[in-house]
Design a protein around this motif. Structure first.
Motif, PDB file in Angstrom:
ATOM      1  N   GLY A  12     -32.374 -18.565  54.442  1.00 46.28           N
ATOM      2  CA  GLY A  12     -31.468 -19.504  53.773  1.00 46.28           C
ATOM      3  C   GLY A  12     -30.235 -19.717  54.621  1.00 46.28           C
ATOM      4  N   THR A  14     -29.507 -22.265  56.632  1.00 50.00           N
ATOM      5  CA  THR A  14     -29.098 -23.628  56.980  1.00 50.00           C
ATOM      6  C   THR A  14     -27.806 -24.038  56.296  1.00 50.00           C
ATOM      7  OG1 THR A  14     -30.738 -24.314  55.341  1.00 50.00           O
ATOM      8  CG2 THR A  14     -31.310 -24.675  57.648  1.00 50.00           C
ATOM      9  N   SER A  15     -27.533 -23.484  55.112  1.00 47.77           N
ATOM     10  CA  SER A  15     -26.359 -23.958  54.361  1.00 47.77           C
ATOM     11  C   SER A  15     -25.815 -22.852  53.456  1.00 47.77           C
ATOM     12  CB  SER A  15     -26.743 -25.189  53.520  1.00 47.77           C
ATOM     13  OG  SER A  15     -27.792 -24.870  52.632  1.00 47.77           O
ATOM     14  N   ILE A  17     -24.294 -19.979  51.237  1.00 45.15           N
ATOM     15  CA  ILE A  17     -23.950 -18.558  51.399  1.00 45.15           C
ATOM     16  C   ILE A  17     -24.547 -17.988  52.679  1.00 45.15           C
ATOM     17  CG2 ILE A  17     -24.356 -16.269  50.391  1.00 45.15           C
ATOM     18  CD1 ILE A  17     -24.264 -17.729  47.599  1.00 45.15           C
ATOM     19  N   ARG A  37     -35.687 -24.443  56.131  1.00 44.23           N
ATOM     20  CA  ARG A  37     -36.715 -25.475  56.390  1.00 44.23           C
ATOM     21  C   ARG A  37     -36.205 -26.592  57.287  1.00 44.23           C
ATOM     22  NH1 ARG A  37     -37.982 -26.405  50.240  1.00 44.23           N
ATOM     23  NH2 ARG A  37     -35.743 -26.086  50.403  1.00 44.23           N
ATOM     24  N   ARG A  38     -34.891 -26.863  57.246  1.00 47.45           N
ATOM     25  CA  ARG A  38     -34.366 -28.043  57.961  1.00 47.45           C
ATOM     26  C   ARG A  38     -34.150 -27.722  59.437  1.00 47.45           C
ATOM     27  NH1 ARG A  38     -29.411 -28.908  54.155  1.00 47.45           N
ATOM     28  NH2 ARG A  38     -29.877 -26.753  53.669  1.00 47.45           N
ATOM     29  N   ASP A  58     -41.333 -22.641  55.863  1.00 49.62           N
ATOM     30  CA  ASP A  58     -41.270 -22.257  54.448  1.00 49.62           C
ATOM     31  C   ASP A  58     -41.168 -20.740  54.360  1.00 49.62           C
ATOM     32  OD1 ASP A  58     -41.580 -21.834  51.749  1.00 49.62           O
ATOM     33  OD2 ASP A  58     -43.318 -23.165  51.551  1.00 49.62           O
ATOM     34  N   ILE A  59     -40.139 -20.264  53.688  1.00 49.89           N
ATOM     35  CA  ILE A  59     -39.942 -18.812  53.563  1.00 49.89           C
ATOM     36  C   ILE A  59     -41.101 -18.182  52.785  1.00 49.89           C
ATOM     37  CG2 ILE A  59     -38.551 -18.912  51.440  1.00 49.89           C
ATOM     38  CD1 ILE A  59     -37.964 -16.521  54.397  1.00 49.89           C
ATOM     39  N   ASN A  85     -31.788 -14.097  51.618  1.00 48.33           N
ATOM     40  CA  ASN A  85     -30.818 -14.932  50.880  1.00 48.33           C
ATOM     41  C   ASN A  85     -31.411 -16.248  50.387  1.00 48.33           C
ATOM     42  OD1 ASN A  85     -27.994 -16.080  50.314  1.00 48.33           O
ATOM     43  ND2 ASN A  85     -28.807 -17.446  51.897  1.00 48.33           N
ATOM     44  N   GLY A 136     -28.637 -11.541  45.090  1.00 44.76           N
ATOM     45  CA  GLY A 136     -28.966 -11.602  43.668  1.00 44.76           C
ATOM     46  C   GLY A 136     -28.050 -12.620  43.026  1.00 44.76           C
ATOM     47  N   TYR A 150     -34.563 -18.398  35.963  1.00 44.81           N
ATOM     48  CA  TYR A 150     -33.736 -18.083  37.135  1.00 44.81           C
ATOM     49  C   TYR A 150     -33.181 -16.666  37.021  1.00 44.81           C
ATOM     50  CZ  TYR A 150     -29.970 -18.305  40.606  1.00 44.81           C
ATOM     51  OH  TYR A 150     -29.147 -18.047  41.682  1.00 44.81           O
ATOM     52  N   LYS A 154     -33.608 -13.152  39.479  1.00 44.20           N
ATOM     53  CA  LYS A 154     -32.518 -12.350  40.044  1.00 44.20           C
ATOM     54  C   LYS A 154     -32.507 -10.923  39.468  1.00 44.20           C
ATOM     55  CE  LYS A 154     -31.101 -15.491  42.921  1.00 44.20           C
ATOM     56  NZ  LYS A 154     -31.328 -15.308  44.370  1.00 44.20           N
ATOM     57  N   GLY A 181     -20.993 -15.069  41.473  1.00 42.74           N
ATOM     58  CA  GLY A 181     -20.904 -15.985  40.342  1.00 42.74           C
ATOM     59  C   GLY A 181     -21.115 -17.390  40.873  1.00 42.74           C
ATOM     60  N   VAL A 183     -20.933 -20.550  42.903  1.00 43.21           N
ATOM     61  CA  VAL A 183     -20.461 -20.888  44.248  1.00 43.21           C
ATOM     62  C   VAL A 183     -20.720 -22.376  44.482  1.00 43.21           C
ATOM     63  CG1 VAL A 183     -20.515 -20.224  46.692  1.00 43.21           C
ATOM     64  CG2 VAL A 183     -21.356 -18.617  44.956  1.00 43.21           C
ATOM     65  N   THR A 185     -22.116 -24.859  46.432  1.00 46.45           N
ATOM     66  CA  THR A 185     -23.077 -25.039  47.532  1.00 46.45           C
ATOM     67  C   THR A 185     -24.026 -26.179  47.143  1.00 46.45           C
ATOM     68  OG1 THR A 185     -24.761 -23.579  46.588  1.00 46.45           O
ATOM     69  CG2 THR A 185     -23.089 -22.527  47.973  1.00 46.45           C
TER      70      THR A 185
HETATM   71  N1  LIG Z   1     -24.515 -21.279  44.453  1.00 46.76           N
HETATM   72  C1  LIG Z   1     -24.404 -20.399  43.468  1.00 46.76           C
HETATM   73  O1  LIG Z   1     -23.681 -20.623  42.470  1.00 46.76           O
HETATM   74  C2  LIG Z   1     -25.148 -19.083  43.549  1.00 46.76           C
HETATM   75  C3  LIG Z   1     -24.763 -18.046  42.692  1.00 46.76           C
HETATM   76  C4  LIG Z   1     -25.465 -16.835  42.747  1.00 46.76           C
HETATM   77  C5  LIG Z   1     -26.505 -16.673  43.640  1.00 46.76           C
HETATM   78  N2  LIG Z   1     -26.862 -17.714  44.461  1.00 46.76           N
HETATM   79  C6  LIG Z   1     -27.984 -17.495  45.382  1.00 46.76           C
HETATM   80  O2  LIG Z   1     -27.517 -17.683  46.708  1.00 46.76           O
HETATM   81  C7  LIG Z   1     -28.643 -17.939  47.559  1.00 46.76           C
HETATM   82  C8  LIG Z   1     -28.272 -19.061  48.523  1.00 46.76           C
HETATM   83  O3  LIG Z   1     -28.043 -20.255  47.790  1.00 46.76           O
HETATM   84  P1  LIG Z   1     -26.800 -21.214  48.055  1.00 46.76           P
HETATM   85  O4  LIG Z   1     -25.994 -21.238  46.818  1.00 46.76           O
HETATM   86  O5  LIG Z   1     -26.148 -20.880  49.336  1.00 46.76           O
HETATM   87  O6  LIG Z   1     -27.525 -22.649  48.100  1.00 46.76           O
HETATM   88  P2  LIG Z   1     -28.044 -23.560  49.313  1.00 46.76           P
HETATM   89  O7  LIG Z   1     -26.893 -24.016  50.133  1.00 46.76           O
HETATM   90  O8  LIG Z   1     -28.912 -24.578  48.652  1.00 46.76           O
HETATM   91  O9  LIG Z   1     -28.910 -22.575  50.183  1.00 46.76           O
HETATM   92  C9  LIG Z   1     -30.250 -22.278  49.892  1.00 46.76           C
HETATM   93  C10 LIG Z   1     -30.912 -21.870  51.187  1.00 46.76           C
HETATM   94  O10 LIG Z   1     -32.264 -21.452  50.915  1.00 46.76           O
HETATM   95  C11 LIG Z   1     -33.133 -22.124  51.797  1.00 46.76           C
HETATM   96  N3  LIG Z   1     -34.431 -22.340  51.165  1.00 46.76           N
HETATM   97  C12 LIG Z   1     -34.691 -22.752  49.902  1.00 46.76           C
HETATM   98  N4  LIG Z   1     -36.009 -22.866  49.701  1.00 46.76           N
HETATM   99  C13 LIG Z   1     -36.611 -22.514  50.868  1.00 46.76           C
HETATM  100  C14 LIG Z   1     -37.949 -22.428  51.306  1.00 46.76           C
HETATM  101  N5  LIG Z   1     -38.988 -22.726  50.489  1.00 46.76           N
HETATM  102  N6  LIG Z   1     -38.185 -22.028  52.572  1.00 46.76           N
HETATM  103  C15 LIG Z   1     -37.164 -21.737  53.409  1.00 46.76           C
HETATM  104  N7  LIG Z   1     -35.873 -21.792  53.053  1.00 46.76           N
HETATM  105  C16 LIG Z   1     -35.600 -22.184  51.803  1.00 46.76           C
HETATM  106  C17 LIG Z   1     -32.430 -23.435  52.122  1.00 46.76           C
HETATM  107  O11 LIG Z   1     -32.848 -23.911  53.379  1.00 46.76           O
HETATM  108  P3  LIG Z   1     -33.509 -25.373  53.594  1.00 46.76           P
HETATM  109  O12 LIG Z   1     -32.896 -26.289  52.571  1.00 46.76           O
HETATM  110  O13 LIG Z   1     -33.176 -25.722  54.997  1.00 46.76           O
HETATM  111  O14 LIG Z   1     -34.933 -25.124  53.365  1.00 46.76           O
HETATM  112  C18 LIG Z   1     -30.972 -23.024  52.182  1.00 46.76           C
HETATM  113  O15 LIG Z   1     -30.644 -22.537  53.460  1.00 46.76           O
HETATM  114  C19 LIG Z   1     -29.817 -18.240  46.627  1.00 46.76           C
HETATM  115  O16 LIG Z   1     -30.654 -17.104  46.574  1.00 46.76           O
HETATM  116  C20 LIG Z   1     -29.154 -18.467  45.273  1.00 46.76           C
HETATM  117  O17 LIG Z   1     -30.006 -18.169  44.199  1.00 46.76           O
HETATM  118  C21 LIG Z   1     -26.186 -18.895  44.455  1.00 46.76           C
END
Ligand SMILES: NC(=O)c1ccc[n+]([C@@H]2O[C@H](COP(=O)([O-])OP(=O)(O)OC[C@H]3O[C@@H](n4cnc5c(N)ncnc54)[C@H](OP(=O)(O)O)[C@@H]3O)[C@@H](O)[C@H]2O)c1
Length: 238
Positions: A12, A14-15, A17, A37-38, A58-59, A85, A136, A150, A154, A181, A183, A185
């Motif tokens: 994860g 690419t973007s 966290i 993926r990107r 794909d992860i 992540n 998590g 969801y 977690k 909590g 974020v 993104t």
């Molecule tokens: N944002 C929040 O509020 C929050 C809160 C608690 C926990 N989290 C957790 O934080 C983690 C990161 O999320 P984020 O908030 O940083 O969002 P994000 O910017 O959308 O990041 C998600 C990352 O996961 C990758 N990903 C998703 N599906 C994939 C797949 N099938 N194969 C490969 N890579 C994949 C995406 O890469 P590509 O798009 O390039 O595939 C991207 O880099 C997640 O586990 C999420 O559940 C987020």
């Protein structure tokens, strides 16, 4: 502990966290293998960050974890930090939940994360060192309506981290779960109403806020483990 010269795999990456954590580690001299993926986005990060290798795909492909470790070893000779992540969110009320999307979320957040975690755990145990981190969520510690699936993914991550941490205690290997909590993104990109509005959060976290917690966990001396680090927006009524 100095992080200079360590090698980290970040899924994860690419973007959000994952990227912010990778950048924070890179600023401390950590060499990176980023996954997502990107492909074009990954290549832009690799062009900008020193000692950064990337793998696109794909992860949830069962071959991905071994491919990531093989790339890290080929490019940098070792792996010290593995950050599981990558993730996605699908929520909704009973009437509207899309079961295919729910299943895809379980595939990425649980199945793929577990494969990566066990691959790292096996390799780290064999080498007698290493730090596995998993993303998590605060929703891995409490549930809210419309988000049962969801939260379940977690909670699963929490349970796995707890089990692996105990199995690896005394083997020189650390396991930490990061519990953010809300974020700001791309995670909620498909939501019609911003989650901060739905959840009444005046100011969500930024990815850098979580990256500081990741760095805090990995910078501890060898005898200190941070098993869980929760980071919340100060105004999140969770
Ligand atoms: N944002 C929040 O509020 C929050 C809160 C608690 C926990 N989290 C957790 O934080 C983690 C990161 O999320 P984020 O908030 O940083 O969002 P994000 O910017 O959308 O990041 C998600 C990352 O996961 C990758 N990903 C998703 N599906 C994939 C797949 N099938 N194969 C490969 N890579 C994949 C995406 O890469 P590509 O798009 O390039 O595939 C991207 O880099 C997640 O586990 C999420 O559940 C987020």
């Amino acid at each position: 502990m100095t992080l200079e010269g360590k090698v980290a795999i970040v899924t994860g990456g690419t973007s959000g966290i994952g990227l912010a954590s990778a950048e924070a580690l890179s600023a401390r001299g950590v060499k990176l293998v980023l996954h997502g993926r990107r492909r074009e986005v990954l290549e832009q990060h690799a062009a900008r960050l020193p000692d950064c290798a990337v793998l696109a795909g794909d992860i949830a492909d069962p071959a991905t974890p071994e491919a990531l470790f093989a790339l890290a070893i080929e490019r940098f000779g070792r792996v010290d930090i593995a950050f599981a992540n990558a993730g996605l969110i699908h929520t909704g009320p009973i009437e509207a939940i899309d079961l295919d999307a729910l299943s895809e979320m379980i595939r990425v957040n649980v199945d793929a994360a577990f494969r990566f975690a066990y691959t790292a755990a096996k390799r780290f145990k064999a080498q007698g060192s290493g730090h596995l981190l998993m993303t998590g969520s605060v929703l891995g510690t409490k549930v809210r309506p419309n988000a049962g699936g969801y939260c379940a993914t977690k909670y699963a991550v929490e349970a796995l981290c707890e089990g692996l941490r105990m199995e690896l205690a005394g083997h020189g290997v650390k396991v930490s779960v990061v519990e953010p909590g809300l974020v700001r993104t791309d995670l909620h990109r498909d939501h019609e109403v911003r989650p901060e509005v739905v959840q009444n959060v005046p100011e969500p976290l930024l990815p850098d806020d979580v990256a500081r917690a990741v760095v805090f966990a990995v910078e501890q001396p060898a005898h200190v483990l941070v098993p869980r680090v929760m980071v919340l927006p100060a105004g999140q009524p969770v």
